[in-house]
Design a protein around this motif. Structure first.
Motif, PDB file in Angstrom:
ATOM      1  N   GLU A  80      95.241  18.083  22.102  1.00  0.00           N
ATOM      2  CA  GLU A  80      95.067  19.163  21.119  1.00  0.00           C
ATOM      3  C   GLU A  80      94.478  20.404  21.796  1.00  0.00           C
ATOM      4  O   GLU A  80      94.922  21.524  21.549  1.00  0.00           O
ATOM      5  CB  GLU A  80      94.173  18.718  19.956  1.00  0.00           C
ATOM      6  N   GLU A  81      93.480  20.198  22.657  1.00  0.00           N
ATOM      7  CA  GLU A  81      92.891  21.322  23.377  1.00  0.00           C
ATOM      8  C   GLU A  81      93.903  21.943  24.343  1.00  0.00           C
ATOM      9  O   GLU A  81      93.935  23.166  24.520  1.00  0.00           O
ATOM     10  CB  GLU A  81      91.654  20.865  24.148  1.00  0.00           C
ATOM     11  N   ALA A  82      94.718  21.094  24.954  1.00  0.00           N
ATOM     12  CA  ALA A  82      95.755  21.600  25.860  1.00  0.00           C
ATOM     13  C   ALA A  82      96.736  22.485  25.101  1.00  0.00           C
ATOM     14  O   ALA A  82      97.090  23.574  25.562  1.00  0.00           O
ATOM     15  CB  ALA A  82      96.485  20.441  26.529  1.00  0.00           C
ATOM     16  N   ILE A  83      97.164  22.027  23.935  1.00  0.00           N
ATOM     17  CA  ILE A  83      98.094  22.805  23.119  1.00  0.00           C
ATOM     18  C   ILE A  83      97.477  24.155  22.751  1.00  0.00           C
ATOM     19  O   ILE A  83      98.144  25.193  22.822  1.00  0.00           O
ATOM     20  CB  ILE A  83      98.514  22.009  21.860  1.00  0.00           C
ATOM     21  N   ALA A  84      96.202  24.149  22.404  1.00  0.00           N
ATOM     22  CA  ALA A  84      95.521  25.410  22.069  1.00  0.00           C
ATOM     23  C   ALA A  84      95.509  26.351  23.272  1.00  0.00           C
ATOM     24  O   ALA A  84      95.714  27.568  23.126  1.00  0.00           O
ATOM     25  CB  ALA A  84      94.100  25.134  21.586  1.00  0.00           C
ATOM     26  N   ALA A  85      95.291  25.810  24.472  1.00  0.00           N
ATOM     27  CA  ALA A  85      95.296  26.647  25.679  1.00  0.00           C
ATOM     28  C   ALA A  85      96.697  27.197  25.943  1.00  0.00           C
ATOM     29  O   ALA A  85      96.857  28.385  26.257  1.00  0.00           O
ATOM     30  CB  ALA A  85      94.785  25.853  26.878  1.00  0.00           C
ATOM     31  N   ASN A 102     105.212  22.632  28.991  1.00  0.00           N
ATOM     32  CA  ASN A 102     104.055  21.744  29.024  1.00  0.00           C
ATOM     33  C   ASN A 102     103.432  21.571  27.641  1.00  0.00           C
ATOM     34  O   ASN A 102     102.850  20.525  27.353  1.00  0.00           O
ATOM     35  CB  ASN A 102     103.038  22.224  30.053  1.00  0.00           C
ATOM     36  N   LYS A 103     103.558  22.574  26.789  1.00  0.00           N
ATOM     37  CA  LYS A 103     103.152  22.402  25.394  1.00  0.00           C
ATOM     38  C   LYS A 103     104.002  21.297  24.770  1.00  0.00           C
ATOM     39  O   LYS A 103     103.482  20.436  24.039  1.00  0.00           O
ATOM     40  CB  LYS A 103     103.315  23.713  24.621  1.00  0.00           C
ATOM     41  N   GLY A 104     105.285  21.287  25.077  1.00  0.00           N
ATOM     42  CA  GLY A 104     106.163  20.227  24.581  1.00  0.00           C
ATOM     43  C   GLY A 104     105.711  18.860  25.046  1.00  0.00           C
ATOM     44  O   GLY A 104     105.696  17.893  24.271  1.00  0.00           O
ATOM     45  N   VAL A 105     105.300  18.758  26.309  1.00  0.00           N
ATOM     46  CA  VAL A 105     104.817  17.475  26.836  1.00  0.00           C
ATOM     47  C   VAL A 105     103.579  17.026  26.066  1.00  0.00           C
ATOM     48  O   VAL A 105     103.465  15.859  25.665  1.00  0.00           O
ATOM     49  CB  VAL A 105     104.525  17.582  28.355  1.00  0.00           C
ATOM     50  N   ALA A 106     102.635  17.945  25.859  1.00  0.00           N
ATOM     51  CA  ALA A 106     101.409  17.589  25.137  1.00  0.00           C
ATOM     52  C   ALA A 106     101.727  17.165  23.701  1.00  0.00           C
ATOM     53  O   ALA A 106     101.157  16.186  23.194  1.00  0.00           O
ATOM     54  CB  ALA A 106     100.425  18.761  25.159  1.00  0.00           C
ATOM     55  N   LEU A 107     102.626  17.879  23.043  1.00  0.00           N
ATOM     56  CA  LEU A 107     103.013  17.511  21.684  1.00  0.00           C
ATOM     57  C   LEU A 107     103.673  16.130  21.661  1.00  0.00           C
ATOM     58  O   LEU A 107     103.378  15.310  20.784  1.00  0.00           O
ATOM     59  CB  LEU A 107     103.962  18.563  21.103  1.00  0.00           C
ATOM     60  N   ALA A 108     104.543  15.867  22.620  1.00  0.00           N
ATOM     61  CA  ALA A 108     105.191  14.554  22.691  1.00  0.00           C
ATOM     62  C   ALA A 108     104.163  13.461  22.946  1.00  0.00           C
ATOM     63  O   ALA A 108     104.267  12.360  22.384  1.00  0.00           O
ATOM     64  CB  ALA A 108     106.273  14.562  23.775  1.00  0.00           C
ATOM     65  N   ASN A 109     103.175  13.754  23.769  1.00  0.00           N
ATOM     66  CA  ASN A 109     102.125  12.766  24.027  1.00  0.00           C
ATOM     67  C   ASN A 109     101.368  12.406  22.751  1.00  0.00           C
ATOM     68  O   ASN A 109     100.800  11.312  22.655  1.00  0.00           O
ATOM     69  CB  ASN A 109     101.146  13.276  25.087  1.00  0.00           C
ATOM     70  N   GLU A 114     109.194  16.300  16.907  1.00  0.00           N
ATOM     71  CA  GLU A 114     109.948  17.443  16.383  1.00  0.00           C
ATOM     72  C   GLU A 114     109.352  18.750  16.894  1.00  0.00           C
ATOM     73  O   GLU A 114     110.082  19.657  17.292  1.00  0.00           O
ATOM     74  CB  GLU A 114     109.975  17.425  14.846  1.00  0.00           C
ATOM     75  N   GLU A 115     108.016  18.858  16.886  1.00  0.00           N
ATOM     76  CA  GLU A 115     107.366  20.059  17.402  1.00  0.00           C
ATOM     77  C   GLU A 115     107.598  20.207  18.908  1.00  0.00           C
ATOM     78  O   GLU A 115     107.779  21.316  19.414  1.00  0.00           O
ATOM     79  CB  GLU A 115     105.863  20.018  17.118  1.00  0.00           C
ATOM     80  N   ALA A 116     107.597  19.077  19.595  1.00  0.00           N
ATOM     81  CA  ALA A 116     107.858  19.105  21.037  1.00  0.00           C
ATOM     82  C   ALA A 116     109.260  19.646  21.304  1.00  0.00           C
ATOM     83  O   ALA A 116     109.461  20.493  22.188  1.00  0.00           O
ATOM     84  CB  ALA A 116     107.689  17.711  21.640  1.00  0.00           C
ATOM     85  N   ILE A 117     110.230  19.176  20.536  1.00  0.00           N
ATOM     86  CA  ILE A 117     111.615  19.644  20.702  1.00  0.00           C
ATOM     87  C   ILE A 117     111.688  21.154  20.474  1.00  0.00           C
ATOM     88  O   ILE A 117     112.377  21.861  21.220  1.00  0.00           O
ATOM     89  CB  ILE A 117     112.558  18.873  19.755  1.00  0.00           C
ATOM     90  N   THR A 118     110.955  21.650  19.494  1.00  0.00           N
ATOM     91  CA  THR A 118     110.934  23.095  19.235  1.00  0.00           C
ATOM     92  C   THR A 118     110.411  23.844  20.465  1.00  0.00           C
ATOM     93  O   THR A 118     110.967  24.886  20.850  1.00  0.00           O
ATOM     94  CB  THR A 118     110.078  23.403  17.994  1.00  0.00           C
ATOM     95  N   ASN A 133     113.839  20.089  30.737  1.00  0.00           N
ATOM     96  CA  ASN A 133     113.706  20.229  29.293  1.00  0.00           C
ATOM     97  C   ASN A 133     114.738  19.387  28.546  1.00  0.00           C
ATOM     98  O   ASN A 133     114.445  18.826  27.494  1.00  0.00           O
ATOM     99  CB  ASN A 133     113.757  21.690  28.881  1.00  0.00           C
ATOM    100  N   TYR A 134     115.946  19.269  29.100  1.00  0.00           N
ATOM    101  CA  TYR A 134     116.936  18.393  28.472  1.00  0.00           C
ATOM    102  C   TYR A 134     116.486  16.938  28.526  1.00  0.00           C
ATOM    103  O   TYR A 134     116.684  16.176  27.570  1.00  0.00           O
ATOM    104  CB  TYR A 134     118.316  18.561  29.130  1.00  0.00           C
ATOM    105  N   PHE A 135     115.879  16.541  29.632  1.00  0.00           N
ATOM    106  CA  PHE A 135     115.337  15.184  29.750  1.00  0.00           C
ATOM    107  C   PHE A 135     114.314  14.939  28.636  1.00  0.00           C
ATOM    108  O   PHE A 135     114.370  13.931  27.931  1.00  0.00           O
ATOM    109  CB  PHE A 135     114.680  14.997  31.128  1.00  0.00           C
ATOM    110  N   HIS A 136     113.380  15.861  28.488  1.00  0.00           N
ATOM    111  CA  HIS A 136     112.318  15.676  27.503  1.00  0.00           C
ATOM    112  C   HIS A 136     112.852  15.711  26.071  1.00  0.00           C
ATOM    113  O   HIS A 136     112.391  14.948  25.210  1.00  0.00           O
ATOM    114  CB  HIS A 136     111.223  16.718  27.700  1.00  0.00           C
ATOM    115  N   ILE A 137     113.803  16.585  25.808  1.00  0.00           N
ATOM    116  CA  ILE A 137     114.404  16.628  24.473  1.00  0.00           C
ATOM    117  C   ILE A 137     115.112  15.318  24.177  1.00  0.00           C
ATOM    118  O   ILE A 137     114.955  14.736  23.094  1.00  0.00           O
ATOM    119  CB  ILE A 137     115.369  17.825  24.328  1.00  0.00           C
ATOM    120  N   ALA A 138     115.886  14.830  25.145  1.00  0.00           N
ATOM    121  CA  ALA A 138     116.589  13.560  24.958  1.00  0.00           C
ATOM    122  C   ALA A 138     115.593  12.439  24.689  1.00  0.00           C
ATOM    123  O   ALA A 138     115.813  11.584  23.815  1.00  0.00           O
ATOM    124  CB  ALA A 138     117.437  13.241  26.190  1.00  0.00           C
ATOM    125  N   ARG A 139     114.504  12.434  25.424  1.00  0.00           N
ATOM    126  CA  ARG A 139     113.461  11.420  25.256  1.00  0.00           C
ATOM    127  C   ARG A 139     112.888  11.485  23.832  1.00  0.00           C
ATOM    128  O   ARG A 139     112.717  10.457  23.169  1.00  0.00           O
ATOM    129  CB  ARG A 139     112.374  11.664  26.303  1.00  0.00           C
TER     130      ARG A 139
END
Length: 191
Positions: A80-85, A102-109, A114-118, A133-139
């Motif tokens: 959550e703190e990472a996302i805020a940064a 990297n915000k996407g990674v933190a959201l996925a974690n 859905e927010e990560a995909i955005t 990014n395609y890897f992470h979206i697919a995941r």
């Protein structure tokens, strides 16, 4: 000198060089931020965060320091703190590609797929051919049970980087739900 040493992987020496620069100019925010990166390279994340916070106290509108602070927080599992940064960095520099990814990674974690995909989609709008990014979206889609969307993004990943893409997908348990799907098998076999 500190940057050159850090690029050589000589992190302790880099930290000493940054400290020498800071002894001459204590308000040198770039040296503080770079010291934080070297500390993070040594997995000394709390110390890195302190360096970033000091840099940000001197220069609050410093997107790179906010981004690096986000990375350190993410590495500590403080998502959550990472996302805020990352959001603070993006408020200053909306086209900060790495902050979006990297915000996407933190959201996925956090399981907020859905927010990560955005976030990943926003990064792809800036750099459409980024296989990561395609890897992470697919995941994320695989974890959401959206098989066709997961496979569509895997296909794009493998078009952009077939060898490394297949290697990454093979080692990722989040794709286990897709492994028996005929299209997944065909993609992984290069068909």
């Amino acid at each position: 000198k500190g940057n050159a040493l850090r690029n050589l992987g000589r992190y302790e020496e880099a930290i000493a060089a940054y400290d020498a620069a800071l002894a001459l100019q204590p308000d040198f925010s770039v040296a503080l931020s770079n010291k934080g990166i070297a500390l993070a390279d040594l997995a000394r994340y709390e110390e890195a965060i302190t360096a970033y916070n000091t840099a940000l106290a001197l220069q609050s509108n410093y997107p790179a320091a906010l981004y690096s602070k986000g990375n350190a927080l993410r590495n500590l599992g403080r998502y959550e703190e990472a996302i805020a940064a990352y959001d603070a960095a993006l408020a200053l520099q909306p086209d900060y590609l790495e902050a979006l990814s990297n915000k996407g990674v933190a959201l996925a974690n956090l399981g907020r797929y859905e927010e990560a995909i955005t976030a990943y989609d926003a990064a792809l709008a800036l750099q459409p051919d980024d296989p990561g990014n395609y890897f992470h979206i697919a995941r994320c889609y695989a974890l959401l049970g959206k098989t066709q969307l997961a496979l569509d993004n895997l296909e794009r990943l493998l078009e952009l980087n077939p060898e490394r893409g297949r290697e990454a997908v093979q080692g990722e348990a989040d794709f286990d739900s897709l492994r028996n799907h005929p299209r997944f098998k065909a993609l992984m076999n290069g068909n």
